[in-house]
Design an enzyme around this catalytic site. Structure first.
Site, PDB file in Angstrom:
ATOM      1  N   SER A 303       0.801  -1.213   0.000  1.00 13.73           N
ATOM      2  CA  SER A 303       0.000   0.000   0.000  1.00 13.73           C
ATOM      3  C   SER A 303       0.840   1.273   0.000  1.00 13.73           C
ATOM      4  O   SER A 303       1.461   1.607  -0.996  1.00 13.73           O
ATOM      5  CB  SER A 303      -0.954  -0.039   1.191  1.00 13.73           C
ATOM      6  N   ASP A 314       9.663   5.449 -10.643  1.00  8.65           N
ATOM      7  CA  ASP A 314       9.284   6.087 -11.902  1.00  8.65           C
ATOM      8  C   ASP A 314      10.091   7.350 -12.164  1.00  8.65           C
ATOM      9  O   ASP A 314      10.425   7.663 -13.317  1.00  8.65           O
ATOM     10  CB  ASP A 314       7.799   6.429 -11.902  1.00  8.65           C
ATOM     11  N   LYS A 328      -0.947  -4.200  -3.055  1.00  3.31           N
ATOM     12  CA  LYS A 328      -2.191  -3.605  -2.549  1.00  3.31           C
ATOM     13  C   LYS A 328      -2.359  -2.237  -3.204  1.00  3.31           C
ATOM     14  O   LYS A 328      -1.750  -1.268  -2.807  1.00  3.31           O
ATOM     15  CB  LYS A 328      -2.120  -3.493  -1.025  1.00  3.31           C
TER      16      LYS A 328
END
Length: 449
Positions: A303, A314, A328
């Site tokens: 999460s 990224d 998650k």
């Protein structure tokens, strides 16, 4: 006009506040379709009313009407996905206390699996961690009472209690022939979510165990303290350890990511409708002054941890090292209802800056290294025909995400750093002992967003 409600993002565990708003979904049907749908819905509600009255009238013992209704609500929500649930007034209050970083209990993050309480991760320096409770353990009994038949909220309630009172857990552990019984003494759980130390004389090691209200400030202080201890000229970089971190507050995950970023998107959340998309961006200023960063992850990283790992990956601001994360990738909205209670409802999915949904897929590390599991644990698990892996994709009723779902990875971190091969590789990379094309990360090669 639909009201806006607080959103809670959780890992595999129960309860974690998120500083995001989400609009409740709207019904988009033509009038005739809406009327037909409403008519069918009312027929089903009449069926529920018939069953409810029959149970009240004819069950062998007089049932508690309130408990019947709560059980029905829990059944409805649990049929949606593993993270939607009902919280009564006490559960709601307890959750709010927990997100502040202090609560009474045992110190374990849990979820429900096959009717048993599954340990996602024990919290450091708590009764559970000191007693040797492990990620992946299944709790089958509490003080001799079967967990099956209880909701997750009811099981958590039984594990909480007055400080200094004992509770006996019966644990089923992969690779163990017989259940394990352990007695824990409840304590005040002060969650110190950030811990740091100097590694190898010139590397700042920072472990984030959860994302509570103090995490962002704790990280900033850790960076400041380590820089002073080591010396800015001597400091080679930071290792951020998110292994076995089950998640927590979304705004803190954003704050942690923002600490190392000075521009660009950090995360987006997308609901059922296109106008429910929200994006969170970094503010100018990298508090680590551009020092190299390695983020450690494993199957217990879920999460909010995955938001941080995905954002830094990224943007090519950090090298992600370890094994596949939990996967998650959904957002829960906590909606207050009558009786000072609330429902926790999955209302959106979150995406990394490049637009990746990690739901049931996880974050794939830039440098993959699965931590060795002790031979005795591995042999017993193999003999029992089970795998020592953790992942959203293995949870019953999880939100589907295409055909390339992944089952996660082990959530094991050796208690002795000398046996920690993932940490050792991170240190060797920073010291130049080992080389890898993924380290150091090159921000110039960041994925556009």
């Amino acid at each position: 006009m639909m009201r806006r409600t607080s959103v809670f993002l959780i890992g595999a565990a129960a309860g974690a506040l998120v500083a995001v708003g989400a609009t409740q979904p709207r019904l988009l049907l033509q009038p005739t379709q809406a009327m037909a749908a409403a008519s069918d819905t009312y027929r089903q509600l009449n069926l529920f009313g018939d069953v409810f009255e029959r149970v009240r009238a004819d069950y062998v013992d007089k049932p508690d009407d309130g408990k019947l209704i709560e059980a029905a609500i829990n059944g409805m929500l649990s049929s949606l996905d593993p993270h939607s649930t009902y919280m009564d007034a006490k559960d709601f209050r307890d959750m709010q206390v927990q997100t502040r970083g202090q609560f009474g209990g045992l110190g374990i993050e849990v979820t429900m699996e096959d009717g048993l309480v599954k340990v996602v991760a024990p919290i450091d320096d708590t009764p559970a961690a000191k007693a040797g409770v492990q990620a992946g353990d299944l709790i089958s009994k509490l003080d001799g009472e079967d967990v099956k038949g209880l909701t997750l909220s009811q099981a958590v309630e039984k594990m909480r209690g007055a400080v200094s009172t004992p509770i006996k857990l019966t644990i089923i552990r992969k690779g163990q022939d017989k259940p394990i019984e352990v007695t824990l003494v409840r304590d005040i759980i002060n969650i110190k979510s950030v811990r740091s130390r100097v590694e190898n004389g010139d590397i700042g090691y920072i472990r984030i165990t959860s994302f509570s209200e103090q995490t962002g400030d704790g990280l900033k202080k850790a960076i400041e303290d380590l820089t002073k201890q080591i010396g800015e000229d001597k400091l080679k970089g930071f290792i951020i350890d998110l292994r076995n971190n089950p998640g927590g507050l979304l705004d803190q995950a954003i704050d942690v990511s923002d600490t190392f970023l000075d521009h660009g998107e950090i995360v987006s959340t997308r609901g059922r409708e296109a106008d429910e998309t929200e994006r969170r961006n970094a503010r100018p200023g990298d508090l680590s002054d551009g020092k190299p960063v390695i983020v450690l992850v494993n199957g217990g990283s879920a999460s909010a941890s995955e938001i941080v790992a995905g954002a830094l990956q990224d943007h090519k601001r950090a090298t992600i090292l370890g094994s596949l994360t939990f996967g998650k990738g959904s957002v829960q909205t906590v909606i207050p209802v009558s009786g000072n209670a609330a429902i926790k409802l999955t209302t959106a999915r979150y995406y990394t800056p490049s637009g990746r949904s990690i739901q049931a897929k996880g974050i794939q590390p830039d440098i993959e290294l699965v931590q060795d599991v002790p031979a005795d644990m591995k042999e017993k698990a193999e003999a029992a025909g089970v795998e020592i892996t953790h992942g959203e994709a293995s949870l019953k009723g999880h939100l589907k995400n295409g055909e390339d779902e992944k089952t996660g990875s082990p959530a094991y971190v050796p208690p002795d750093p000398k046996d920690d091969t993932q940490l050792k590789l991170a240190v060797d990379l920073m010291e130049g002992v080992q080389k890898n094309a993924a380290y150091p990360a090159d921000p110039k090669a960041a994925v556009p967003n």
